[in-house]
Structures are given as C-alpha cells and as structure tokens.
Design a protein around this motif. Sequence first.
Motif, PDB file in Angstrom:
ATOM      1  N   ASN A 185       6.398  18.047  10.349  1.00 37.03           N
ATOM      2  CA  ASN A 185       6.571  16.597  10.470  1.00 37.03           C
ATOM      3  C   ASN A 185       5.933  16.141  11.781  1.00 37.03           C
ATOM      4  OD1 ASN A 185       8.114  16.336   8.044  1.00 37.03           O
ATOM      5  ND2 ASN A 185       9.844  17.232   9.142  1.00 37.03           N
ATOM      6  N   ILE A 186       4.635  15.827  11.710  1.00 36.99           N
ATOM      7  CA  ILE A 186       3.833  15.563  12.906  1.00 36.99           C
ATOM      8  C   ILE A 186       3.563  14.069  13.032  1.00 36.99           C
ATOM      9  CG2 ILE A 186       1.665  16.050  14.085  1.00 36.99           C
ATOM     10  CD1 ILE A 186       1.510  18.664  12.442  1.00 36.99           C
ATOM     11  N   ALA A 187       4.076  13.489  14.104  1.00 35.49           N
ATOM     12  CA  ALA A 187       3.797  12.081  14.396  1.00 35.49           C
ATOM     13  C   ALA A 187       2.461  11.985  15.126  1.00 35.49           C
ATOM     14  CB  ALA A 187       4.907  11.492  15.255  1.00 35.49           C
ATOM     15  N   PHE A 188       1.697  10.947  14.821  1.00 39.65           N
ATOM     16  CA  PHE A 188       0.402  10.738  15.464  1.00 39.65           C
ATOM     17  C   PHE A 188       0.392   9.375  16.142  1.00 39.65           C
ATOM     18  CE2 PHE A 188      -4.279   9.547  14.790  1.00 39.65           C
ATOM     19  CZ  PHE A 188      -4.639  10.012  16.047  1.00 39.65           C
ATOM     20  N   LEU A 189       0.240   9.383  17.469  1.00 41.28           N
ATOM     21  CA  LEU A 189       0.132   8.148  18.250  1.00 41.28           C
ATOM     22  C   LEU A 189      -1.345   7.926  18.566  1.00 41.28           C
ATOM     23  CD1 LEU A 189       1.256   5.762  19.840  1.00 41.28           C
ATOM     24  CD2 LEU A 189       1.748   7.331  21.743  1.00 41.28           C
ATOM     25  N   ASN A 190      -1.967   6.981  17.886  1.00 39.96           N
ATOM     26  CA  ASN A 190      -3.396   6.734  18.018  1.00 39.96           C
ATOM     27  C   ASN A 190      -3.657   5.504  18.871  1.00 39.96           C
ATOM     28  OD1 ASN A 190      -6.114   7.227  17.601  1.00 39.96           O
ATOM     29  ND2 ASN A 190      -6.152   6.501  15.491  1.00 39.96           N
ATOM     30  N   GLY A 191      -4.936   5.283  19.231  1.00 42.65           N
ATOM     31  CA  GLY A 191      -5.345   4.065  19.906  1.00 42.65           C
ATOM     32  C   GLY A 191      -5.747   3.011  18.897  1.00 42.65           C
ATOM     33  N   PRO A 192      -6.153   1.815  19.338  1.00 41.50           N
ATOM     34  CA  PRO A 192      -6.541   0.736  18.424  1.00 41.50           C
ATOM     35  C   PRO A 192      -7.740   1.132  17.567  1.00 41.50           C
ATOM     36  CG  PRO A 192      -6.229  -0.085  20.670  1.00 41.50           C
ATOM     37  CD  PRO A 192      -6.213   1.407  20.752  1.00 41.50           C
ATOM     38  N   ASP A 193      -7.730   0.717  16.292  1.00 40.53           N
ATOM     39  CA  ASP A 193      -8.818   1.113  15.402  1.00 40.53           C
ATOM     40  C   ASP A 193     -10.084   0.291  15.603  1.00 40.53           C
ATOM     41  OD1 ASP A 193      -8.180  -1.282  14.230  1.00 40.53           O
ATOM     42  OD2 ASP A 193      -7.536  -0.440  12.312  1.00 40.53           O
ATOM     43  N   ILE A 194     -10.118  -0.615  16.605  1.00 39.51           N
ATOM     44  CA  ILE A 194     -11.360  -1.313  16.931  1.00 39.51           C
ATOM     45  C   ILE A 194     -12.329  -0.382  17.658  1.00 39.51           C
ATOM     46  CG2 ILE A 194     -10.351  -3.622  17.023  1.00 39.51           C
ATOM     47  CD1 ILE A 194     -10.280  -3.348  20.079  1.00 39.51           C
ATOM     48  N   GLY A 224      -0.881   2.837  19.934  1.00 36.66           N
ATOM     49  CA  GLY A 224      -0.786   2.394  21.319  1.00 36.66           C
ATOM     50  C   GLY A 224      -2.127   1.836  21.756  1.00 36.66           C
ATOM     51  N   ASN A 225      -2.303   1.672  23.055  1.00 33.45           N
ATOM     52  CA  ASN A 225      -3.594   1.158  23.548  1.00 33.45           C
ATOM     53  C   ASN A 225      -4.214   2.099  24.589  1.00 33.45           C
ATOM     54  OD1 ASN A 225      -2.067   0.736  25.827  1.00 33.45           O
ATOM     55  ND2 ASN A 225      -2.569  -1.434  26.035  1.00 33.45           N
ATOM     56  N   TYR A 226      -3.841   3.369  24.519  1.00 38.93           N
ATOM     57  CA  TYR A 226      -4.331   4.420  25.416  1.00 38.93           C
ATOM     58  C   TYR A 226      -3.715   4.346  26.814  1.00 38.93           C
ATOM     59  CZ  TYR A 226      -7.797   5.651  21.882  1.00 38.93           C
ATOM     60  OH  TYR A 226      -8.409   6.062  20.720  1.00 38.93           O
ATOM     61  N   SER A 227      -2.747   3.472  27.012  1.00 39.35           N
ATOM     62  CA  SER A 227      -2.076   3.393  28.312  1.00 39.35           C
ATOM     63  C   SER A 227      -0.777   4.187  28.278  1.00 39.35           C
ATOM     64  CB  SER A 227      -1.769   1.945  28.688  1.00 39.35           C
ATOM     65  OG  SER A 227      -0.753   1.414  27.849  1.00 39.35           O
ATOM     66  N   ARG A 228      -0.308   4.582  29.454  1.00 41.11           N
ATOM     67  CA  ARG A 228       0.969   5.290  29.552  1.00 41.11           C
ATOM     68  C   ARG A 228       2.109   4.401  29.078  1.00 41.11           C
ATOM     69  NH1 ARG A 228       4.546   5.609  33.918  1.00 41.11           N
ATOM     70  NH2 ARG A 228       5.893   7.446  33.951  1.00 41.11           N
ATOM     71  N   ARG A 229       2.027   3.121  29.396  1.00 38.52           N
ATOM     72  CA  ARG A 229       3.075   2.183  28.994  1.00 38.52           C
ATOM     73  C   ARG A 229       3.216   2.130  27.481  1.00 38.52           C
ATOM     74  NH1 ARG A 229       7.730   0.638  29.790  1.00 38.52           N
ATOM     75  NH2 ARG A 229       7.162   0.767  32.000  1.00 38.52           N
ATOM     76  N   SER A 230       2.093   2.176  26.746  1.00 37.01           N
ATOM     77  CA  SER A 230       2.188   2.120  25.289  1.00 37.01           C
ATOM     78  C   SER A 230       2.835   3.393  24.743  1.00 37.01           C
ATOM     79  CB  SER A 230       0.812   1.895  24.663  1.00 37.01           C
ATOM     80  OG  SER A 230      -0.044   3.011  24.842  1.00 37.01           O
ATOM     81  N   GLY A 231       2.691   4.517  25.452  1.00 37.18           N
ATOM     82  CA  GLY A 231       3.387   5.731  25.064  1.00 37.18           C
ATOM     83  C   GLY A 231       4.888   5.608  25.278  1.00 37.18           C
ATOM     84  N   ALA A 250      -0.834  12.896  20.416  1.00 40.54           N
ATOM     85  CA  ALA A 250      -1.222  11.598  20.976  1.00 40.54           C
ATOM     86  C   ALA A 250      -2.717  11.589  21.250  1.00 40.54           C
ATOM     87  CB  ALA A 250      -0.447  11.317  22.259  1.00 40.54           C
ATOM     88  N   ALA A 251      -3.339  10.430  21.067  1.00 36.51           N
ATOM     89  CA  ALA A 251      -4.795  10.318  21.164  1.00 36.51           C
ATOM     90  C   ALA A 251      -5.309  10.382  22.586  1.00 36.51           C
ATOM     91  CB  ALA A 251      -5.265   9.021  20.498  1.00 36.51           C
ATOM     92  N   ASN A 252      -4.441  10.363  23.575  1.00 38.54           N
ATOM     93  CA  ASN A 252      -4.837  10.728  24.943  1.00 38.54           C
ATOM     94  C   ASN A 252      -3.613  11.217  25.707  1.00 38.54           C
ATOM     95  OD1 ASN A 252      -3.530   8.346  25.660  1.00 38.54           O
ATOM     96  ND2 ASN A 252      -5.173   7.581  26.955  1.00 38.54           N
ATOM     97  N   ASP A 253      -3.851  11.832  26.846  1.00 37.57           N
ATOM     98  CA  ASP A 253      -2.755  12.414  27.629  1.00 37.57           C
ATOM     99  C   ASP A 253      -1.824  11.341  28.179  1.00 37.57           C
ATOM    100  OD1 ASP A 253      -3.869  14.892  27.174  1.00 37.57           O
ATOM    101  OD2 ASP A 253      -4.848  15.026  29.132  1.00 37.57           O
TER     102      ASP A 253
END
Length: 358
Positions: A185-194, A224-231, A250-253
């Motif tokens: 059961n793997i959750a994926f936190l990605n950035g905006p698709d733009i 999220g938007n690649y920011s720590r806050r969005s994580g 997550a799509a970035n650290d």
Amino acid sequence: MASRREVAELAGVSEATVSRVLNGVGPIREETRRKVLEASERLGYVPSALARSFARSKSGNLGVVLPYVPKAHLFSAYFFSEMLSGIGSKARDNGLDLLVMFQTAGETMNYTDLFRRQKIDACIILGARHDQDELAAIQQLDREGHPFCIMNQHFAGESFTEVDADHVEGSRLAIRHLTDQGYRNIAFLNGPDIYSNSQDRLEGVRMGLHEAGMELEPSLLFEGNYSRRSGIDAASSIAERLHEIDAVFAANDRMAIGVMHGLRERGVRIEDFPAFVGYDDSDAAEMAVPALSSVRVPFFEMGELAVSKLIQGSHGAVDAKTAASATDYHPNVIFDSPRTLLPTELIVRASSQRQGRI
C-alpha cells in the motif's frame, strides 16, 4: 577542449584580453596579440560562435529563468542550487556572466523581448510549465532563432534543445525497491502535473507497480508543490490512513521530509513510520531521521551540459571535457540529439529497509 581561462594563464593575460584578441575587439599591443594567439594555438582553443557573440557588443549575459513556485524558497532548494552551480561553473569556464530572472505568478515570460532588448544573448529555462501559453512563448524563441535550452521539462513533438534526467526510470526504481521489500500500500506524493517531470514520475510509479502486479490506488495519490510545507500539509491525510499505508514515495526529498515532520507533529513515533523514499538525494536526505532513501539526480552535470549545448551549437554537440565527465558518471549518456537524458540512481538508506528501519 581548452578553456579561455587556460589560454589566459598560458599567455599571462586576463580572460578579457583573450576575448578581445580572438574577436578583434579594441586596440591590442602586437606583443600581447602574439602571446594570446600562440597560447591559443598551442592549446587548440577555438572560441565558439556563441562565445564570440558574447564578446562582440551584445549584453554578455547568459540568462537563467527560474519558475514561480508558491511558498518555496528556490535558492535553498537542492534542485535549483545544484543546477545553478553547474550552470555557473561551465559559464565561468567560458567567460560568460549569468543573469538570473524569475517568472511572475500567473504570467508567461516574454522570452523574445529579453533578446530584443539585448538583456541576454542565450537563455536556459528551468522548470517551464507544461501549458499552451508557455509552449507558444518558447516556440516564438525557436522561430526567431535565439539560442536557448530547456532544463527539467519536455515538450513532446518539439525539437527544442533540452537537458533532463530520466525521471521515469528513477521513479520506477523507487517503486520496485519498495515492492521488493514487501510493501504493497504505497502512497505517492507528486508535484503539480503542469511540469513534465511530475508526469514522468507518475508514469514511473505506474510502471513499477505494474511490474509487481499492482496498480496505483487513486486514493493514495497526493499532490504537493515540491515544498517542505506541502509535505507537512499532506501528512494530515497520510496520518489518517497509517493503518493501511505502509510506504510513501515522494517526488522530492523536501516533501518526503515534510511528511516525516508532519507525522511527528501528530505524535507518530519514528518506529511506527511507513517506509519512505524521496527524490533528488539532497544533502538533507542523509541527515533525516531515519536516513532517507532517495533517487539521485545529477543536477550539477545537467547544468554543465545545458551551457555546453548552447556554447557548442543548437544541435547539442558537447565539448570533450564535459562529455568525458558525464560519461564517467554513466557510459550510456547520448549527446547527439536535441534532448539529453541523464541517468538517475536509487540510494537506499534506513527509511525504506525493513531490517534497517528504527
């Protein structure tokens, strides 16, 4: 290929003097001219067409355009700092100056106007949006023949000069690592698709799951938007489902570490964390608790290659020194097409290993 700096050192003059001699600009003493020409011939140095244009009456600036990312401090982000370091290093070696510019929220930058007003002589665009307005602005650049390179964004069907990393493969490796560890059961936190690299990461996630006989559960896809806050913000939704989520990619650290922080704020003990894999392999990944597994991206090398493509010509030929450095990193890098993809690598640490987790 030798650099202008090496010619200057051998001739005992400044880089600016080398530029003036080789481009026939301004009065030069005959003795100085002879020293520069002899050093240039000895080292086999030939200034590129772009370098000559920098020396001859234009702005002398290589423009670097950064995206607008709300609530994100771009210069503190490993992603941008490493790419800018690579750009700056290669630009410095070739005697070029950088002009860093930012996109404005809700607006598309008029790239051609930067050239018309001679603010820049070439342009590197970081994190371009994947929308029609942005595409039209870049197509205009291409039609007018201005030298530019796009980094970390791909426009399918176009022949723009691009430098990127293989985010599809990087994400596939991350997911396969998790499924090989037994996580399901793997959750994926990605950035905006733009951004095309967000789309690439999603494609890689789907590929990795499919190879393991699984499919992506839509309810486990977060943005999220690649920011720590969005994580940190995403952690609230993930915390509510910890009884079923056993891993997070997550799509970035920054976002991965944000989720970790958010879970701790909600009283989740580290030993009860799901497995984590981030992306970028930033300095912070190794210092996270537990140490964060992450997909390593060669951002510095990407920056160097972008400048090399501009200096050597629109077809993307790369100087021998840069090519040797990149092929040392990975022998399968291909330089003979407008789009260059550099390989990614999964770095495994305690956060994603069942026996290594705290």
